[in-house]
Design a protein around this motif. Structure first.
Motif, PDB file in Angstrom:
ATOM      1  N   GLY A 143      33.733  74.845 -32.259  1.00  0.00           N
ATOM      2  CA  GLY A 143      33.430  76.215 -32.453  1.00  0.00           C
ATOM      3  C   GLY A 143      33.176  76.680 -34.012  1.00  0.00           C
ATOM      4  O   GLY A 143      32.427  77.212 -34.509  1.00  0.00           O
ATOM      5  N   TYR A 144      34.344  75.816 -34.785  1.00  0.00           N
ATOM      6  CA  TYR A 144      34.208  76.141 -36.158  1.00  0.00           C
ATOM      7  C   TYR A 144      32.904  75.568 -36.821  1.00  0.00           C
ATOM      8  O   TYR A 144      32.445  75.741 -37.662  1.00  0.00           O
ATOM      9  CB  TYR A 144      35.558  75.235 -36.729  1.00  0.00           C
ATOM     10  CG  TYR A 144      35.665  75.323 -38.039  1.00  0.00           C
ATOM     11  CD1 TYR A 144      35.787  76.832 -38.862  1.00  0.00           C
ATOM     12  CD2 TYR A 144      35.919  74.279 -38.820  1.00  0.00           C
ATOM     13  CE1 TYR A 144      35.997  76.897 -40.091  1.00  0.00           C
ATOM     14  CE2 TYR A 144      36.217  74.534 -40.471  1.00  0.00           C
ATOM     15  CZ  TYR A 144      36.235  75.678 -41.016  1.00  0.00           C
ATOM     16  OH  TYR A 144      36.521  75.738 -42.151  1.00  0.00           O
ATOM     17  N   ARG A 145      32.418  74.253 -36.292  1.00  0.00           N
ATOM     18  CA  ARG A 145      31.509  73.610 -36.820  1.00  0.00           C
ATOM     19  C   ARG A 145      30.247  74.552 -36.586  1.00  0.00           C
ATOM     20  O   ARG A 145      29.395  74.297 -37.340  1.00  0.00           O
ATOM     21  CB  ARG A 145      31.209  72.281 -35.788  1.00  0.00           C
ATOM     22  CG  ARG A 145      32.272  71.372 -36.148  1.00  0.00           C
ATOM     23  CD  ARG A 145      32.262  70.572 -37.339  1.00  0.00           C
ATOM     24  NE  ARG A 145      33.137  69.488 -37.357  1.00  0.00           N
ATOM     25  CZ  ARG A 145      34.006  69.393 -38.631  1.00  0.00           C
ATOM     26  NH1 ARG A 145      33.802  70.064 -39.453  1.00  0.00           N
ATOM     27  NH2 ARG A 145      34.835  68.713 -38.850  1.00  0.00           N
ATOM     28  N   ARG A 146      30.264  75.577 -35.733  1.00  0.00           N
ATOM     29  CA  ARG A 146      28.865  76.499 -35.680  1.00  0.00           C
ATOM     30  C   ARG A 146      29.168  77.302 -36.719  1.00  0.00           C
ATOM     31  O   ARG A 146      28.041  77.942 -37.256  1.00  0.00           O
ATOM     32  CB  ARG A 146      29.003  76.927 -34.176  1.00  0.00           C
ATOM     33  CG  ARG A 146      27.386  77.823 -33.979  1.00  0.00           C
ATOM     34  CD  ARG A 146      27.456  78.251 -32.673  1.00  0.00           C
ATOM     35  NE  ARG A 146      28.618  79.159 -32.279  1.00  0.00           N
ATOM     36  CZ  ARG A 146      29.623  78.930 -31.325  1.00  0.00           C
ATOM     37  NH1 ARG A 146      29.298  77.935 -30.114  1.00  0.00           N
ATOM     38  NH2 ARG A 146      30.543  79.579 -30.888  1.00  0.00           N
ATOM     39  N   ASP A 147      30.466  77.855 -37.103  1.00  0.00           N
ATOM     40  CA  ASP A 147      30.534  78.779 -38.011  1.00  0.00           C
ATOM     41  C   ASP A 147      30.580  78.482 -39.641  1.00  0.00           C
ATOM     42  O   ASP A 147      30.152  79.351 -40.275  1.00  0.00           O
ATOM     43  CB  ASP A 147      31.958  79.370 -37.887  1.00  0.00           C
ATOM     44  CG  ASP A 147      31.967  80.533 -36.442  1.00  0.00           C
ATOM     45  OD1 ASP A 147      30.822  81.115 -36.350  1.00  0.00           O
ATOM     46  OD2 ASP A 147      33.126  80.565 -35.752  1.00  0.00           O
ATOM     47  N   ALA A 148      31.171  77.338 -39.768  1.00  0.00           N
ATOM     48  CA  ALA A 148      31.254  76.755 -40.977  1.00  0.00           C
ATOM     49  C   ALA A 148      30.305  75.806 -41.383  1.00  0.00           C
ATOM     50  O   ALA A 148      30.334  74.622 -40.517  1.00  0.00           O
ATOM     51  CB  ALA A 148      32.739  76.378 -41.464  1.00  0.00           C
ATOM     52  N   GLN A 149      29.321  75.748 -42.297  1.00  0.00           N
ATOM     53  CA  GLN A 149      28.598  74.752 -42.358  1.00  0.00           C
ATOM     54  C   GLN A 149      28.577  74.361 -44.064  1.00  0.00           C
ATOM     55  O   GLN A 149      28.973  75.035 -44.888  1.00  0.00           O
ATOM     56  CB  GLN A 149      27.144  75.051 -42.391  1.00  0.00           C
ATOM     57  CG  GLN A 149      26.927  74.908 -40.728  1.00  0.00           C
ATOM     58  CD  GLN A 149      27.163  73.128 -40.563  1.00  0.00           C
ATOM     59  OE1 GLN A 149      26.705  72.287 -41.226  1.00  0.00           O
ATOM     60  NE2 GLN A 149      27.812  72.900 -39.518  1.00  0.00           N
TER      61      GLN A 149
END
Lengths: 334, 353, 337, 340
Positions: free
Chosen positions: C90-96
């Protein structure tokens, strides 16, 4: 220092053309460049990567290697054409009367010799000093360029030096023989801002104290504004504008210069959007006919000039020592 | 420097233990019963049991390995079944021949290869360069054993009765027996003096046996040249490519900008750096030379380590295989250590850390 | 301003320095040495410092591209450092993230489209939807959908950087770490990318962490700026406060070192002596005291200053002499030359 | 390409910190680079943007690659059409056709009497047509070397991928094992291994494969280490791509470039080593026609029938040269910085 300095030119480049003969075609890296550097003057040579500014400087020292070749032009150093000299005569000028510093200071020093011995070498070549005397003078030189504890640093190998320190060593080496002209090719690009400031100050001091003429080659307009008396702007192998620094920044004429100045974020400048030069630098093998900047030029479209794509513009004098290569300022071009 | 040496040495200890283990394991894995290989096919079971008992061959494999390590550490490499002499004695007699051969080959390879590489790199794309590189490519591709045989044919048959004729095999002319230096000098004979005296050329030099000296040198030429060809080609290529790499670097540009003449730029600034990888390759060539020595010594009928080793393998003389392989591998490790040392001397970047 | 999206507390990232025959650990470099930072929703925070100050490591650590040694990274109320690899999705989707090197940041053997699609593939989009998404983001960054079939070496540096941005945007993130995104580009290309980033931030309501060594670039894009020195934040303030009233001597030196492309401006330079100290063996007390023009013996080399509020505002700096007990705002900066 | 030819200013502007060199690692890295040169040349682990298509175009420009490919195509044709090209079966003894052992070449064109049957390279010691055996020898030489390299590169790649990707003690252990194997001259180790396995073609192939595994393992490992640090791998990690997918889709494909070059050069080495083993009687056993063993069989006749030694060796050289040149060309094409 103002334009009057040009009356006593140290270096005059006229119609220089340096081409690289590659498999894919002839790269016209430098294509008809004129430059003049006065005594004690700092000339800024600005341009983006691939515009030919470094090749110009290497041409001055005749250090162009295969497959490159100087095909045209004259490079007058105190009135004497460097291109007419024998290799031996040229060698006696390199590092003695004209010297150079480079972008990657650590990589520009030979990793297997100490800093001191590399400076001493200049004395061995040009002043026929013995190694010991050379080393002593090298330490002196290191002190002059502001290196603390010069005796210890002289014994250091390049990898033991920081970038800023290595660039000071390079400068010491370049100044060792007391040159009349110093060419600095992106001297601060690889350095951190605080170190960059130190090096810029050092170069200014050199000019003030020793009267050395300096050509600073850079892509950074900020550095030019800080240090140069006069600026030449290069684009795709040719000079497109030249003026006294204050004039150039206050009244840039060439659309490329204007775009370049407009595209950098300035400290304290709160513009919403930066100016953009569309497109990219042309391929130097397959240059556009006419003005080389024409395909990216917004001013041309606004003025509706047709001639830009048909004819190559000449450098024209528009003001006292302000020249520009653009049809917008040419009488009758419209 | 001393600390570096020590550190480098310590770091090769695991490798040396690995070598010991591998040599030990391989020797155990070679098919055939060591007892019968040693005592002959007709040895009875009782005799073999006694034999195995005596040499600890009944012990668990780890214990055997322990015994082996202990023996090696005390300099006991066992006894050759075939010759009935200690393996160390065999080494004393045979190792010098190989060192002399490999040394001569390495000398030829370096003395010819490095300058060729320099000229080739400096006069890049010239006729000399192209010719050298074609030659080097062919040199690398030549099988040592074939080259050896061809040299024998050319110099012993084709050029027979010309001043260029060279003896095709052996170490000395028949009938020549060198006087060992310890006899000439009245020194006692022991392992060391005997070992040193087996360096025929050296021995002849220090005892002024000119006939033996010239014969030994003449006999050495062909095998040394055959053995040298591949490393020579590799060294030439490496020198060239390394020099070309270095010539493109920033500090070479600096040297030119200083006003140095091109010769100094190349010989002083570029070469010192370009030689770094070449030094390493010279070390690696040593492994190539030892491998090649097996073939060269077989062809030129020289009783060196290579030929002895090969004969031992075919006649299942395990202790000799084990001992010789060990010595070869460890000397390879030592050579690489020396190369590292040389490297450290040449490259200050490595020296300091 | 709005509530924090990302709250970093006391983040520490160390690297062992190995050596010796057995690769013994000789020491540790504290690349990030206890950093507290809040990034608010929708803001662009600039993180500035010289090479080796730990700013990139900080960026990588909060994305868990490197595992931090201590501290917490609270994103939207969740401690990212406590997430299992699965929960991390989920974090990987939010933070790039967008990287510096336009040449190294794209796999030379993968088509641009496939590189961009990788993220949405992980998020479970079907092949068809992926293609559509790739076309969308390519247009978003000013490229054409047909570029998806091409390979990185067919693009210029500026275009590659656009592709890198497209890849990050493909998963529709809320937070973007920009690690020196323009410093490898030519001046005229830099402005294209900077404008694009600004425009994207507004259109997509992105929160940005902009890591750079160039203060003027950061100034252009960011609302707030943090200055880092040897693994610590030495000053953090709104853009205007930082430029108008820099408090930490290092910030002052940095500001005065920026070359200004205006020859009519002549400033008094504050030149720092010497080089950055080795992070392996940082100075005692305030790590800046070895180069600081106003450092006082007995104070600065003894204890490390902490970030304190300047004028009771949101402007914070870590300097004994300017913010702490020894505060004396009128203390003049000594010019080194 | 033309851009970086003359303007250094498109370097990244911020300098990366100079990492202190670790002595041992530094010298190992050089050794790896150099080791590749033993088999022909060096390949840097990093690949510049060159894709196969561009590489293909480059290869066609390389003289050495063209020469290499021509040499190899001739060999391949010989191997493929051996039964058509060779006038006799390779092991047919021709004593009943009026030949005697080691008859010199008989070529009608060059004045050999018409009534004698034609043998362009003569007759070997066992009364077989030497030319036919040479032709059939191409099959063994090519196939054996190819299989050996295939085997070694698959295992070497596996070891290198595992060591480089997982690091830690796995890496340490695997690499120490490789170091041990590299401490032996490869021919010597191959000889010992064949002795353990027993002589024969398959075992010789196996032995050569085993002793060359470390070379592939080390080059793949160092590629993995450098690729792992690339920003595109970081970007994928940030996108949440799994470790396995990273290994399979990013790291592995990018190690292939140097691997293919090394493998091509490795075939050349394998050709030589198989011939050497056979020459020593440990590889291909008679009567199978193999150049190394054919040479060994006639080596004592080198003074009387040198042609029986000469041509077998020439063929080995031909094969080695072909693969070396092709490998050089490939390397230059893939890494144009080295293309000179």
């Amino acid at each position: 220092m103002t334009t009057t300095a040009i009356n006593d030119p140290v270096l005059e480049i006229r119609g220089l053309e340096t081409h690289f003969f590659t498999r894919d075609g002839v790269v016209k890296a430098v294509d008809g460049v004129n430059l003049t550097v006065g005594k004690g003057e700092i000339l800024g040579l600005v341009g983006e990567s691939g515009c030919g500014k470094s090749v110009t400087s290497m041409s001055v020292l005749r250090l162009i290697q295969n497959p490159g070749e100087i095909v045209e032009g004259t490079i007058l150093f105190h009135g004497e054409d460097l291109l007419g000299l024998s290799e031996k005569e040229m060698r006696s000028i390199r590092g003695d009367r004209i010297s150079m510093i480079f972008q990657q200071p650590v990589g520009s020093l030979n990793p297997v010799f100490t800093a001191g011995s590399q400076i001493a070498e200049v004395y061995e070549i040009h002043e026929s000093l013995k190694k010991k005397a050379g080393n002593a003078k090298a330490v002196e030189m290191l002190e002059k360029v502001g290196i603390p504890d010069p005796e210890r640093r002289a014994k250091a190998y390049p990898h033991e030096l920081s970038g800023g320190m290595a660039q000071r060593v390079m400068i010491a080496m370049a100044l060792a023989a007391g040159p009349e002209l110093l060419i600095a090719d992106e001297p601060t690009t690889a350095l951190d801002v605080t170190i960059q400031a130190q090096i810029i100050d050092l170069m200014r001091e050199i000019r003030n104290d020793l009267g050395t003429s300096i050509i600073v080659i850079t892509h950074d307009l900020g550095i030019v504004a800080e240090i140069a008396d006069r600026v030449s702007v290069m684009y795709a192998g040719e000079i497109v504008e030249e003026a006294v620094t204050e004039t150039l920044f206050a009244h840039p004429k060439h659309p490329y210069t204007r775009g370049l100045i407009g595209s950098i974020p300035l400290a304290g400048d709160r513009r919403e959007w930066l100016e953009v030069i569309p497109g990219r630098v042309p391929n130097l093998i397959d240059l556009p006919g006419g003005c080389r900047f024409a395909p990216r030029c917004k001013a041309r479209e606004e003025a509706g000039l047709k001639i830009c794509t048909e004819q190559r513009p000449e450098l024209i004098n528009i003001d006292d020592a302000h020249t520009v290569r653009c049809f917008l300022y040419q009488e009758g071009a419209k | 420097m001393a600390r570096f040496l020590l550190r480098r040495f310590i770091s090769s200890i695991p490798v040396i233990i690995g070598i010991l283990a591998l040599v030990f394991a391989l020797a155990r894995m070679i098919p055939g019963d060591p007892c019968r290989a040693a005592l002959g096919e007709r040895a009875t079971d009782e005799i073999c049991d006694a034999y195995n008992e005596r040499y600890g061959l009944n012990e668990p494999i780890l214990v055997q390995f322990g015994i082996y390590i202990k023996d090696v550490a005390t300099g006991d490499l066992g006894e050759s079944f075939r010759f009935g002499v200690p393996v160390t004695q065999l080494l004393i007699e045979r190792l010098p021949t190989t060192i002399e051969l490999a040394g001569a080959a390495l000398m030829i390879a370096v003395i010819v290869g490095v300058p060729l590489g320099i000229i080739s790199g400096y006069r890049h794309n010239s006729k000399t360069d192209v010719a050298t590189m074609i030659g080097a490519n062919i040199g690398v591709a030549m099988p040592v054993f074939w080259l050896g045989l061809m040299l024998q044919y050319i110099f012993a048959v084709f050029l027979r009765d010309t001043p260029l004729a060279l003896p095709p095999s052996g170490k000395l002319d028949a009938g020549l027996i060198p006087v060992p230096f310890y006899e000439a000098w009245g020194l006692p004979m022991n392992g060391l003096t005997e070992f040193l005296s087996e360096f025929t050329i050296m021995n002849a030099l220090v005892t002024f046996q000119s006939e033996i000296l010239s014969s030994a040198v003449l006999h050495l030429i062909l095998p040394a040249v055959a053995l040298a060809t591949i490393p020579m080609a590799i060294i030439a290529r490496m020198t060239r490519s390394s020099l070309l790499d270095v010539l493109g670097l920033d500090y070479v540009r600096t040297a030119r900008a200083k006003g140095l003449r091109e010769r100094s730029v190349i010989l002083k600034h570029a070469l010192r750096n370009a030689m770094l990888p070449v030094v390493t390759i010279i070390g690696l060539s040593f492994g190539l030379l030892l491998g090649g020595a097996i073939l060269t010594e077989t062809i030129f009928n020289l009783a060196g380590v290579g030929k002895t080793l090969f004969d031992a393998i075919t006649s299942r003389d395990y202790t000799v295989v084990q001992g010789f392989t060990l010595v070869v591998a460890i000397s390879f490790v030592i050579v690489n250590l020396v190369v590292d040392l040389l490297y450290t001397y040449l490259d200050p970047r490595v020296r300091v850390s | 301003m709005s509530e924090p999206l990302l709250h970093v507390k006391d983040l520490v990232k160390t690297y062992p320095v190995k050596g010796g025959a057995f690769q013994k650990v000789l020491g540790t470099v504290r690349a990030v040495d206890g950093v507290d930072l809040e990034i608010r929703k929708g803001e662009a925070l600039g993180l500035v410092g010289e090479s080796g100050c730990g700013k990139s490591t900080f960026g990588r650590a909060i994305l868990r591209l490197e595992e931090p040694d201590a501290g917490s990274v609270i994103f939207d109320g969740v401690d990212v450092l406590q997430l299992s690899p699965k929960e991390l999705k989920g974090y990987r989707r939010d933070a790039q993230v967008v990287f510096q090197d336009p040449f190294g940041s794209l796999d030379p053997r993968t088509s641009v489209g496939d590189s961009i699609a990788e993220g949405v593939r992980v998020q479970g989009l079907s092949r068809k939807d992926r293609g559509r998404r790739v076309a969308e983001v390519l247009e978003l960054v000013g490229l054409e959908p047909y570029h998806a079939n091409r390979y990185p070496h067919e693009f210029s540096g500026g275009q590659r950087q656009r592709i890198g941005i497209a890849r990050a945007l493909a998963v529709n993130p809320r937070f973007l770490v920009l690690d020196e995104p323009v410093s490898a580009l030519d001046v005229s290309i830099q402005s294209q990318i900077l404008n694009l980033l600004k425009q994207l931030q507004r259109e997509l309501d992105l929160t940005l962490l902009f890591i750079a060594h160039d203060l003027s670039v950061v100034e252009h894009l960011c609302d707030r700026i943090a200055v880092m020195y040897l693994g610590r934040i030495v000053e953090i303030a709104s853009r205007d406060d930082l430029f108008s009233s820099p408090t930490h001597p290092y910030t002052e030196a940095l500001l005065s070192a920026i070359p200004i492309p205006d020859p009519t401006v002549h400033r008094q330079r504050i030149l720092l002596e010497g080089d950055l100290p080795s992070p392996l063996n940082p100075p005692t007390g305030c790590t800046f005291h070895t180069r600081c023009p106003i450092a006082e013996q007995g104070i600065c080399d003894v204890s490390a200053p902490s970030l304190l509020s300047v004028n009771n505002g949101r402007h914070e700096a870590a300097c004994h002499l300017r913010t702490g007990d020894h505060q004396d705002l009128n203390r003049p900066l000594l010019n080194s030359r | 390409m033309s851009d970086d030819l003359y303007d250094p200013s498109d370097e990244p502007l911020e300098p990366t910190d100079d990492q202190p060199l670790n002595t041992i690692e530094a010298s190992d890295a050089i050794r790896d680079k150099v080791r590749m040169d033993l088999s022909g040349g060096d390949v840097s682990a990093s690949t510049s943007g060159g894709l196969w298509r561009t590489a293909g175009r480059e290869i066609i420009r390389k003289k050495s690659a063209i020469v290499g490919m021509s040499l190899l195509s001739i060999l391949l044709l010989l191997a493929a059409f051996a039964p058509i090209i060779a006038p006799y079966p390779p092991d047919e003894v021709l004593f009943d056709q009026g030949v005697s052992p080691r008859d010199p070449p008989c070529i009608h064109l060059f004045g050999c009497a018409e009534e004698n049957s034609q043998h362009i390279l003569g007759i070997d010691g066992n009364g077989r047509d030497y030319f036919s055996r040479i032709v059939y020898g191409a099959r063994v030489s090519l196939l054996a070397a190819f299989v050996a390299v295939l085997f070694a590169s698959i295992w070497g790649t596996t070891v290198g991928l595992i060591a480089g990707f997982f690091g830690g003690w796995v890496d340490n252990f695997l690499m120490r094992v490789m170091d041990v194997l590299l401490s032996f001259p490869s021919l010597l180790l191959a000889i010992v291994v064949v002795t353990v396995l027993g002589p024969g073609l398959i075992n010789a192939i196996l032995a050569i494969a085993i002793v060359t595994i470390p070379q592939y393992a080390r080059i793949v490992r160092s590629s993995v280490l450098s690729i792992r640090e690339q920003e595109y791998v970081s970007a994928d990690q940030a996108l949440g791509v799994s470790r396995w997918r990273l290994l399979a889709h990013r790291i592995f494909p990018n190690t292939l470039t140097p691997l293919i070059v090394i493998a091509t050069l490795g075939v050349a080495t394998a050709v030589l080593e198989i011939a050497s083993l056979s020459f020593l009687g440990l590889g291909v056993q008679p009567p199978t026609p193999e150049w190394g063993s054919m040479l060994a069989a006639e080596r004592n006749q080198v003074f009387t029938a040198p042609h029986l030694v000469f041509f077998a060796g020439l063929m080995i050289m031909w094969n080695v040269l072909g693969f070396n040149l092709l490998g050089d060309g490939l390397r230059d094409a893939i890494d144009p910085r080295l293309g000179r």
